[in-house]
Design an enzyme around this catalytic site. Structure first.
Site, PDB file in Angstrom:
ATOM      1  N   ASP A  17       0.857  -1.180   0.000  1.00  0.00           N
ATOM      2  CA  ASP A  17       0.000   0.000   0.000  1.00  0.00           C
ATOM      3  C   ASP A  17       0.894   1.231   0.000  1.00  0.00           C
ATOM      4  O   ASP A  17       2.127   1.115  -0.055  1.00  0.00           O
ATOM      5  CB  ASP A  17      -0.948  -0.025   1.202  1.00  0.00           C
ATOM      6  CG  ASP A  17      -2.244   0.745   0.943  1.00  0.00           C
ATOM      7  OD1 ASP A  17      -2.345   1.446  -0.086  1.00  0.00           O
ATOM      8  OD2 ASP A  17      -3.161   0.644   1.780  1.00  0.00           O
TER       9      ASP A  17
ATOM     10  N   GLU B 158      -0.088   4.735   1.737  1.00  0.00           N
ATOM     11  CA  GLU B 158      -0.223   5.788   2.745  1.00  0.00           C
ATOM     12  C   GLU B 158       0.745   5.637   3.911  1.00  0.00           C
ATOM     13  O   GLU B 158       1.093   6.633   4.560  1.00  0.00           O
ATOM     14  CB  GLU B 158      -1.660   5.833   3.269  1.00  0.00           C
ATOM     15  CG  GLU B 158      -2.673   6.362   2.272  1.00  0.00           C
ATOM     16  CD  GLU B 158      -3.278   5.264   1.408  1.00  0.00           C
ATOM     17  OE1 GLU B 158      -4.227   5.556   0.670  1.00  0.00           O
ATOM     18  OE2 GLU B 158      -2.777   4.115   1.467  1.00  0.00           O
TER      19      GLU B 158
ATOM     20  N   HIS C  57      -2.703  -0.287  -3.924  1.00  0.00           N
ATOM     21  CA  HIS C  57      -3.202   1.058  -3.642  1.00  0.00           C
ATOM     22  C   HIS C  57      -4.050   1.585  -4.796  1.00  0.00           C
ATOM     23  O   HIS C  57      -3.631   1.531  -5.960  1.00  0.00           O
ATOM     24  CB  HIS C  57      -2.034   2.017  -3.395  1.00  0.00           C
ATOM     25  CG  HIS C  57      -2.469   3.444  -3.205  1.00  0.00           C
ATOM     26  ND1 HIS C  57      -3.115   3.873  -2.077  1.00  0.00           N
ATOM     27  CD2 HIS C  57      -2.354   4.522  -4.014  1.00  0.00           C
ATOM     28  CE1 HIS C  57      -3.376   5.167  -2.187  1.00  0.00           C
ATOM     29  NE2 HIS C  57      -2.931   5.580  -3.361  1.00  0.00           N
TER      30      HIS C  57
ATOM     31  N   HIS D  36      -1.521   1.485   6.605  1.00  0.00           N
ATOM     32  CA  HIS D  36      -2.073   2.614   7.357  1.00  0.00           C
ATOM     33  C   HIS D  36      -3.120   2.123   8.339  1.00  0.00           C
ATOM     34  O   HIS D  36      -3.619   1.002   8.232  1.00  0.00           O
ATOM     35  CB  HIS D  36      -2.679   3.649   6.408  1.00  0.00           C
ATOM     36  CG  HIS D  36      -3.732   3.070   5.516  1.00  0.00           C
ATOM     37  ND1 HIS D  36      -5.030   2.835   5.929  1.00  0.00           N
ATOM     38  CD2 HIS D  36      -3.673   2.640   4.227  1.00  0.00           C
ATOM     39  CE1 HIS D  36      -5.723   2.311   4.949  1.00  0.00           C
ATOM     40  NE2 HIS D  36      -4.918   2.161   3.897  1.00  0.00           N
TER      41      HIS D  36
ATOM     42  N   HIS E  37      -7.940   5.244   7.008  1.00  0.00           N
ATOM     43  CA  HIS E  37      -9.188   4.885   6.343  1.00  0.00           C
ATOM     44  C   HIS E  37      -9.234   3.371   6.224  1.00  0.00           C
ATOM     45  O   HIS E  37      -8.268   2.683   6.536  1.00  0.00           O
ATOM     46  CB  HIS E  37      -9.294   5.522   4.946  1.00  0.00           C
ATOM     47  CG  HIS E  37      -8.296   5.008   3.963  1.00  0.00           C
ATOM     48  ND1 HIS E  37      -6.978   5.446   3.927  1.00  0.00           N
ATOM     49  CD2 HIS E  37      -8.405   4.076   2.976  1.00  0.00           C
ATOM     50  CE1 HIS E  37      -6.329   4.817   2.959  1.00  0.00           C
ATOM     51  NE2 HIS E  37      -7.167   3.975   2.379  1.00  0.00           N
TER      52      HIS E  37
ATOM     53  N   GLU F  32      -6.701  -2.556   7.306  1.00  0.00           N
ATOM     54  CA  GLU F  32      -6.454  -3.278   6.052  1.00  0.00           C
ATOM     55  C   GLU F  32      -5.373  -4.350   6.195  1.00  0.00           C
ATOM     56  O   GLU F  32      -5.467  -5.425   5.591  1.00  0.00           O
ATOM     57  CB  GLU F  32      -6.105  -2.292   4.937  1.00  0.00           C
ATOM     58  CG  GLU F  32      -7.273  -1.420   4.534  1.00  0.00           C
ATOM     59  CD  GLU F  32      -6.919  -0.402   3.462  1.00  0.00           C
ATOM     60  OE1 GLU F  32      -5.884  -0.585   2.781  1.00  0.00           O
ATOM     61  OE2 GLU F  32      -7.664   0.572   3.314  1.00  0.00           O
TER      62      GLU F  32
END
Length: 275
Positions: free
Chosen positions: A12, A14, A64, A108, A120, A139
Site C-alpha cells: 500500500d 499511505e 493502492h 495505514h 481509512h 487493512e
C-alpha cells in the site's frame, strides 16, 4: 535440492515514510510521482530482506487505489509484480497456499484511528467501519485474514506507529517497521527514506528468519462481513448484490465462504462505487 521460500508482498502507499498528504497518493496530483518512487523503494527494501533470508521467489501485489502505482522499471528485478484490476481480492490478488509468508508495506491505520496518517479502511469516501465476524480490522489485518485462509502467516508490516500497534494487537509476533509517527491525519514525524528502507529490509529479513514462530490467522468458514457506510445511498447500491442484507440505514452484512466473501468485498467497495 533446497528450494527457498515463496514470499508474497502486499504493497500500500499511505504508510510510506514521508507521505502525509493526498497530493502524494492520488494519481494526477502534484506530488504523486514522488510518492510512487518512495513506495517502490520501500517495496524493494522488503524484497531485499526476503532474499537475504532465503527467499527464492517474491511476488509483489500493488494494492493502492487503481493498483498501478509501483514503478515497474524501478522494482527489484527479482520480484514479480501483480498490477491493475479488476481482481478477486483487493490487496491480495495471487495469494494461495503455495506461499510461505506474507509481508505488507506502506500500511495505514483503520478508519477513525487517532494519530493514524491518512487513516481509512479500503475506500475513505465510503467506509466508516468494516467488521469481520464482529471484529473491526484495519487493512493489514484484513489482508492477514485472507492470508490465514490459505494457511500463510503475515511476518512483517511497515507503516506508522499506531498502525503497527493496531496490527500487532491481532498479530502479536509480526515484525513491525515503524517508519513514521503521526501528529494528526495529515502530519507526521518521519524517518529519512533511506533509514526507513534499511529498517524495512531488516524487519523483512527477521520476519522470514523467524517464520517458524509465526502463526497464520485462524479463519472461520463461513465468514460474516459488516460494512458501515457514510451515506445511505452507498448501502442502497450494496444491497443490490445477491446475498447482501441491510442491517440499518447505512449498514449491510454478507455471510459466505471466505473466497466468495473476498470477491464480494471487491465488488461492493471498488466496482459498485456510488458517489
Amino acid at each position: 535440492m533446497y528450494v527457498g521460500y515463496r514470499i508474497f508482498i502486499s504493497a500500500d502507499m499511505e504508510g510510506t515514510a514521508g507521505i502525509v498528504s493526498s497530493l502524494q497518493v492520488t494519481k494526477g496530483q502534484n506530488d504523486y510521482e514522488r510518492g510512487r518512487l518512495l513506495m517502490t523503494r520501500e517495496v524493494n527494501a522488503a524484497v531485499e530482506g526476503a532474499l537475504q533470508a532465503g527467499a527464492s521467489e517474491v511476488v509483489v501485489c500493488d494494492g493502492h487505489a487503481n493498483m498501478q502505482n509501483i514503478l515497474p522499471e524501478e522494482l527489484h528485478p527479482e520480484a514479480k509484480l501483480v498490477r491493475g484490476c479488476i481482481r478477486n481480492s483487493l490487496q491480495m490478488e495471487g495469494i494461495d497456499d503455495s506461499f510461505d509468508a506474507v509481508m505488507i508495506t506502506g500500511a495505514h491505520a483503520g478508519a477513525g484511528t487517532q494519530w493514524g496518517v491518512l487513516d481509512h479502511t479500503w475506500v475513505g469516501s465510503m467506509v466508516y467501519n468494516l467488521r469481520i465476524d464482529g471484529q473491526t480490522l484495519n487493512e493489514a489485518c484484513l489482508n492477514a485474514v485472507v492470508a490465514g485462509y490459505y494457511g500463510v502467516p503475515v511476518v512483517m508490516v511497515s507503516g506508522d506507529k499506531v498502525t503497527i500497534e493496531q496490527t500487532q494487537a491481532l498479530l502479536p509476533h509480526v515484525e513491525g517497521a515503524v517508519v513514521k509517527e503521526g501528529y494528526s491525519r495529515h502530519s507526521a514525524l518521519s524517518l529519512h527514506p533511506d533509514k526507513a528502507c534499511a529498517l524495512i529490509r531488516e524487519k523483512a529479513r527477521l520476519g522470514v528468519q523467524n517464520l517458524g514462530k509465526m502463526e497464520p490467522v485462524q479463519v472461520n468458514n463461513p465468514l460474516t462481513m459488516e460494512i458501515d457506510f457514510f451515506k445511505t445511498d452507498m448501502a442502497d447500491a450494496a444491497e443490490l448484490v445477491p446475498g447482501v442484507k441491510r442491517l440499518s440505514a447505512r449498514t449491510i452484512s454478507f455471510t459466505s465462504d471466505p473466497e466468495t466473501l473476498f470477491r464480494v468485498q471487491e465488488l461492493i467497495l471498488f466496482r459498485l462505487r456510488y458517489e
